[in-house]
Design a protein around this motif. Structure first.
Motif, short mmCIF file in Angstrom:
data_model
loop_
_atom_site.label_atom_id
_atom_site.label_comp_id
_atom_site.label_asym_id
_atom_site.label_seq_id
_atom_site.Cartn_x
_atom_site.Cartn_y
_atom_site.Cartn_z
N VAL A 91 17.22 -11.29 -47.26
CA VAL A 91 16.86 -12.70 -47.79
C VAL A 91 15.41 -13.07 -47.19
CG1 VAL A 91 17.23 -15.14 -47.58
CG2 VAL A 91 19.07 -13.63 -48.01
N ALA A 92 15.16 -12.52 -45.87
CA ALA A 92 13.75 -12.84 -45.22
C ALA A 92 12.81 -11.93 -46.01
CB ALA A 92 14.14 -12.18 -43.87
N GLY A 93 13.08 -11.10 -46.41
CA GLY A 93 12.02 -10.13 -47.23
C GLY A 93 11.89 -10.88 -48.69
N TRP A 127 5.80 -6.76 -39.50
CA TRP A 127 7.23 -7.01 -39.32
C TRP A 127 7.66 -7.60 -40.61
CZ3 TRP A 127 10.47 -11.35 -39.94
CH2 TRP A 127 11.65 -11.42 -39.42
N ALA A 128 6.79 -8.23 -41.10
CA ALA A 128 7.14 -9.02 -42.34
C ALA A 128 7.11 -8.09 -43.53
CB ALA A 128 6.25 -10.03 -42.88
N SER A 129 6.26 -7.07 -43.50
CA SER A 129 6.01 -5.79 -44.55
C SER A 129 7.35 -5.06 -44.37
CB SER A 129 5.01 -5.06 -44.15
OG SER A 129 3.87 -5.78 -44.32
N ASN A 130 7.89 -4.99 -43.32
CA ASN A 130 9.27 -4.15 -42.98
C ASN A 130 10.39 -4.90 -43.88
OD1 ASN A 130 7.99 -2.13 -41.81
ND2 ASN A 130 8.60 -2.78 -39.80
N CYS A 131 10.53 -6.20 -43.58
CA CYS A 131 11.66 -7.05 -44.29
C CYS A 131 11.34 -7.13 -45.60
CB CYS A 131 11.44 -8.50 -43.76
SG CYS A 131 12.09 -8.84 -42.08
N ILE A 132 10.00 -7.04 -46.30
CA ILE A 132 9.69 -6.88 -47.72
C ILE A 132 10.19 -5.61 -48.32
CG2 ILE A 132 7.99 -7.16 -49.38
CD1 ILE A 132 6.81 -9.30 -47.33
N ARG A 133 10.04 -4.58 -47.33
CA ARG A 133 10.33 -3.07 -48.01
C ARG A 133 12.00 -2.95 -48.08
NH1 ARG A 133 5.96 -1.46 -45.44
NH2 ARG A 133 6.85 -1.07 -43.45
N VAL A 134 12.70 -3.87 -47.06
CA VAL A 134 14.12 -3.61 -47.23
C VAL A 134 14.50 -4.42 -48.62
CG1 VAL A 134 16.13 -4.49 -46.18
CG2 VAL A 134 14.38 -3.29 -44.74
N TYR A 135 13.95 -5.74 -48.61
CA TYR A 135 14.07 -6.41 -49.85
C TYR A 135 13.71 -5.57 -51.23
CZ TYR A 135 14.08 -9.27 -53.95
OH TYR A 135 14.01 -9.90 -55.31
#
Length: 142
Positions: A91-93, A127-135
């Motif tokens: 969701v954050a991603g 950190w945001a990019s990691n969340c986005i990649r997971v999404y």
């Protein structure tokens, strides 16, 4: 002392009471002493999130701590908490990708996406990019 959520811990006291503590840089600070898991959970949820699921998870964790835990029940709680974390990252991603790609941060006066991340979350854009990649990799909630 038992970890219940995020920076919050519970410590059993006498006469059915328990203390809620918040981890700080210098140790632990008391949030309050409670008889009711519902009131304690509401206090934590209101301070941090105001979301119903947070309150339900905290109430459940405190109840389990008060009543004792079997292996199977403890594993169920751990499995659910881990799934909640996974879903939260997805969701954050999604949300962070939208804020970044649509430059929504500009509408609220932030100089850059990096500045938005630092001020709002004390995180950097990696950190945001990691969340986005997971999404982008998993994309659906379980």
């Amino acid at each position: 002392m038992e970890h219940i959520y995020g920076k919050y811990y519970v410590e059993k006291e006498t006469a059915g009471r328990f203390q809620i503590l918040q981890k700080t840089e210098r140790g632990y600070a008391s949030i309050g002493c409670y008889f009711s898991p519902a009131l304690a959970a509401e206090e934590i949820a209101d301070r941090k999130h105001g979301e119903r699921w947070v309150r339900e998870r905290i109430e459940e964790a405190i109840h389990e701590i008060q009543s004792g835990l079997t292996f199977n029940r403890a594993k169920e709680l751990a499995d659910r908490a881990i799934q909640d974390v996974k879903n939260g990252i997805v969701v954050a991603g999604y949300a962070l990708r939208t804020i970044r790609n649509e430059k929504l941060w500009k509408e609220h006066g932030y100089a850059s996406f990096d500045t938005f991340m630092e001020i709002c979350y004390q995180k950097d854009k990696s950190w945001a990019s990691n969340c986005i990649r997971v999404y982008e990799q998993f994309g659906e909630l379980s």
